[in-house]
Design a protein around this motif. Structure first.
Motif, short mmCIF file in Angstrom:
data_model
loop_
_atom_site.label_atom_id
_atom_site.label_comp_id
_atom_site.label_asym_id
_atom_site.label_seq_id
_atom_site.Cartn_x
_atom_site.Cartn_y
_atom_site.Cartn_z
N TYR A 93 20.50 -83.40 -133.26
CA TYR A 93 20.70 -82.00 -132.92
C TYR A 93 19.39 -81.40 -133.27
N TYR A 94 18.91 -80.57 -132.32
CA TYR A 94 17.75 -79.87 -132.29
C TYR A 94 18.10 -78.40 -132.20
N CYS A 95 17.22 -77.50 -133.28
CA CYS A 95 17.44 -76.07 -132.92
C CYS A 95 16.33 -75.59 -131.85
N ASN A 96 16.49 -74.72 -131.17
CA ASN A 96 15.54 -73.90 -130.16
C ASN A 96 15.75 -72.48 -130.31
N ALA A 97 14.58 -71.81 -130.32
CA ALA A 97 14.35 -70.24 -130.22
C ALA A 97 13.28 -69.89 -129.43
N ALA A 98 13.46 -68.95 -128.88
CA ALA A 98 12.39 -68.26 -127.97
C ALA A 98 11.98 -67.21 -128.82
N ILE A 99 10.73 -67.02 -129.05
CA ILE A 99 10.11 -66.41 -130.16
C ILE A 99 8.72 -65.70 -129.49
N LYS A 100 8.68 -64.21 -129.78
CA LYS A 100 7.74 -63.54 -129.15
C LYS A 100 6.79 -63.36 -130.40
N GLU A 101 5.47 -63.75 -130.44
CA GLU A 101 4.74 -63.94 -131.72
C GLU A 101 4.22 -62.30 -131.88
N LYS A 102 3.58 -61.64 -131.01
CA LYS A 102 2.96 -60.60 -131.05
C LYS A 102 3.57 -59.43 -130.30
N ALA A 103 3.47 -58.09 -130.97
CA ALA A 103 4.29 -57.19 -130.24
C ALA A 103 3.50 -56.57 -129.10
N TRP A 104 2.17 -56.61 -128.97
CA TRP A 104 1.33 -55.92 -127.98
C TRP A 104 0.80 -56.95 -126.86
N TRP A 105 0.86 -58.24 -127.19
CA TRP A 105 0.38 -59.14 -126.17
C TRP A 105 0.76 -60.42 -126.12
N GLY A 106 0.89 -61.29 -125.30
CA GLY A 106 1.38 -62.48 -125.20
C GLY A 106 2.94 -62.45 -124.76
N GLY A 107 3.43 -63.50 -124.43
CA GLY A 107 4.66 -63.89 -123.89
C GLY A 107 5.83 -64.47 -125.08
N VAL A 108 6.95 -65.05 -124.64
CA VAL A 108 8.06 -65.61 -125.25
C VAL A 108 7.50 -67.02 -125.36
N ALA A 109 7.54 -67.79 -126.34
CA ALA A 109 7.48 -69.15 -126.41
C ALA A 109 8.60 -69.96 -127.11
#
Length: 122
Positions: A93-109
């Motif tokens: 079983y693998y956990c997955n999360a969509a995370i936005k690292e930076k508030a002002w730039w970059g997307g969700v990874a």
């Protein structure tokens, strides 16, 4: 660096229960959807359940009524309560999360945990 740490796997008899946990750690701005996937030997990885930051859930048909996904946003943690386990639930079983690292730039990874083995004996 963002990491997902899983715990709670193990060996259980059919009909038993297990609870998986996964916490996101490191430096990031926001955690969006979180979920659990599984991969059995010789099979493709498949979605088990996922949950949005607002609490909306989605389950694979094979686990509906037996598994419950939940999350604690304050702890950036997602849980999977697995009841009435069957031998066919045996998988990593693998956990997955969509995370936005930076508030002002970059997307969700997408981030993945290392996987935890769940084995259900008949």
């Amino acid at each position: 660096q963002v990491q997902l740490g899983e715990s709670g796997g193990g060996l259980v008899q059919a009909g038993g229960s297990l609870r998986l946990s996964c916490a996101a750690s490191g430096s990031f701005f926001r955690v969006d959807a979180m979920g659990w996937y599984r991969q059995a030997p010789g099979r493709q990885r498949e979605l088990v359940a996922d949950i949005t930051s607002g609490g909306s859930t989605n389950y694979a048909d094979s686990v509906k009524g037996r598994f419950t996904i939940s999350r604690d946003n304050a702890k950036n943690t997602v849980y999977l309560q697995m009841n009435s386990l069957k031998p066919e639930d045996t998988a990593v079983y693998y956990c997955n999360a969509a995370i936005k690292e930076k508030a002002w730039w970059g997307g969700v990874a997408d981030y993945w945990g290392q996987g935890t083995q769940v084995t259900v004996s008949s």
